[in-house]
Design an enzyme around this catalytic site. Sequence first.
Site, PDB file in Angstrom:
ATOM      1  N   HIS A 169       0.865  -1.337  -0.033  1.00  0.00           N
ATOM      2  CA  HIS A 169       0.184  -0.077  -0.174  1.00  0.00           C
ATOM      3  C   HIS A 169       0.882   1.476   0.239  1.00  0.00           C
ATOM      4  O   HIS A 169       0.439   2.244  -0.851  1.00  0.00           O
ATOM      5  CB  HIS A 169      -1.035   0.042   1.307  1.00  0.00           C
ATOM      6  N   ILE A 170       1.889   1.347   0.758  1.00  0.00           N
ATOM      7  CA  ILE A 170       2.820   2.491   1.064  1.00  0.00           C
ATOM      8  C   ILE A 170       3.668   2.487  -0.279  1.00  0.00           C
ATOM      9  O   ILE A 170       3.760   3.656  -0.894  1.00  0.00           O
ATOM     10  CB  ILE A 170       3.462   2.438   2.454  1.00  0.00           C
ATOM     11  N   ASP A 189       9.840  -6.988  -4.779  1.00  0.00           N
ATOM     12  CA  ASP A 189       8.855  -7.488  -3.987  1.00  0.00           C
ATOM     13  C   ASP A 189       8.753  -9.234  -4.203  1.00  0.00           C
ATOM     14  O   ASP A 189       8.950  -9.552  -5.279  1.00  0.00           O
ATOM     15  CB  ASP A 189       7.524  -7.097  -3.993  1.00  0.00           C
ATOM     16  N   ALA A 246      11.518   3.702   6.709  1.00  0.00           N
ATOM     17  CA  ALA A 246      10.287   3.889   7.444  1.00  0.00           C
ATOM     18  C   ALA A 246       9.555   2.533   7.783  1.00  0.00           C
ATOM     19  O   ALA A 246       8.439   2.900   7.997  1.00  0.00           O
ATOM     20  CB  ALA A 246       9.436   4.910   6.928  1.00  0.00           C
ATOM     21  N   ASP A 272      13.756   6.356  10.548  1.00  0.00           N
ATOM     22  CA  ASP A 272      12.398   6.630  11.358  1.00  0.00           C
ATOM     23  C   ASP A 272      12.158   5.398  12.372  1.00  0.00           C
ATOM     24  O   ASP A 272      11.368   5.669  13.329  1.00  0.00           O
ATOM     25  CB  ASP A 272      11.360   6.730  10.609  1.00  0.00           C
ATOM     26  N   GLU A 277      13.286   0.706  20.707  1.00  0.00           N
ATOM     27  CA  GLU A 277      12.727   2.156  20.929  1.00  0.00           C
ATOM     28  C   GLU A 277      12.295   2.252  22.323  1.00  0.00           C
ATOM     29  O   GLU A 277      11.692   1.201  22.796  1.00  0.00           O
ATOM     30  CB  GLU A 277      11.771   2.260  19.843  1.00  0.00           C
ATOM     31  N   HIS A 300      10.149   7.678  15.117  1.00  0.00           N
ATOM     32  CA  HIS A 300       9.052   6.695  14.504  1.00  0.00           C
ATOM     33  C   HIS A 300       7.614   7.564  14.454  1.00  0.00           C
ATOM     34  O   HIS A 300       6.592   7.092  15.140  1.00  0.00           O
ATOM     35  CB  HIS A 300       8.566   5.505  15.442  1.00  0.00           C
ATOM     36  N   ILE A 301       7.664   8.382  13.268  1.00  0.00           N
ATOM     37  CA  ILE A 301       6.510   9.245  13.170  1.00  0.00           C
ATOM     38  C   ILE A 301       5.997   9.072  11.648  1.00  0.00           C
ATOM     39  O   ILE A 301       5.321  10.067  11.210  1.00  0.00           O
ATOM     40  CB  ILE A 301       7.051  10.599  13.377  1.00  0.00           C
ATOM     41  N   GLY A 302       6.216   8.074  11.161  1.00  0.00           N
ATOM     42  CA  GLY A 302       5.946   8.226   9.565  1.00  0.00           C
ATOM     43  C   GLY A 302       4.369   8.155   9.643  1.00  0.00           C
ATOM     44  O   GLY A 302       4.069   8.769   8.497  1.00  0.00           O
TER      45      GLY A 302
END
Length: 417
Positions: A169-170, A189, A246, A272, A277, A300-302
Amino acid sequence: MSTPRFPPSPRRPVSTEGPLRVMLLENIHASAQEMLKAEGFEVERLSAALKPEELAERLKGVHLLGIRSKTTVPEEALKYADDLLAIGAFCIGTNQIDLLASSVHGVPVFNAPFSNTRSVAEMVLAEVVVLTRQLFDRSREVHAGQWRKVATGSHEVRGKTLGIIGYGHIGSQLGVLAEALGMRVLYYDVMTKLPLGNSRSVPTLNGLLAESDFVTLHVPALASTHLMIGAEQLAAMKPGACLINASRGTVVDIPALARALRSKHLGGAAVDVYPEEPEGNSDGFVTELQGIPNVVLTPHIGGSTEEAQASIGKEVATSLLKFVKGGATTGAVNFPNVEAPINPGTHRIINVHRNTPGVLRDINRIVSDLNANIHAQVLSTDANVGYLVMDLDQDVSRQVCEAIAGLETDIKTRIVS
């Protein structure tokens, strides 16, 4: 594959009388709380993650659990959560949840595979521009009172090649955005994916690495992706290329990346996510990538935009509501997917049982002995559990539900009025 450890049969239906209790952790967006409260649920919303032992204690009497990426849900936390109906992962990844244990405890897990797609894709594309123009270094210098107006090492992204590892999706949406900036897009992929726009599939990972000016990762945390970008893969990248991660912190060998950056083989990186963490906002985070020029480090703000979090809240809350109200498991990552239309004037029995021979025979015998009329019945199974949705006459539904819950093969049974 792990051998499932089934819990003992509860020998009673799950009680859903009175308001259902919901616990939302990690500052899940208020959009989820609003939707669940509107259905009359009691919602407790906490700002932080819980340690597994505290989670186990707090889950007693909770019907729905909502988490993000920092809460770990191990099997030990599920052992005493007899009333837990479902878990909502208000994020994409579900590797923080023991999915097998959740399945054999009769708890489907729902996530949000679509809602933060745009937010992550936009951030990655912004990092491509930031890295190729070395904007963070120039900004830091001006903040420090230095004026260094230079063009050396600064480039346009037009005409450059973006290599996408993981064309889901991303990754696919990122490719479309990158092409709008005039970039050439390649992707790799493990599954065959239909390319969007002019994106082109590359048959091997090393082939993509060798051709790309920017490499960006969008893969889940699996055994097959663990440290998939190490010293060998970094050496295969073009000199001066940039790496962006990310996805998950475990897919890149951080020490190897630091060495490739310090040696100037790579021209920059944007990271990211990290192998370890903090559980909440805090000081004192350390990584080997700190202090290296042209390296963008974010916490970690993607997917952390207001739009994405509001959308995630609604997406996962909708899945939880459809499951609670009608037994729909469409989109569950660890459960047979069933979604049956509601039959007015009936009661719906939802049953999760061990997938062993003869269970449906035993259930139908109960129905026959109680002279109940089945209006609809849907059964779906996977390797471990069977999931049954059955609509019956209202006058005998409670007796049938209690009898099914008394079977030794029963895992979780409830009635939907």
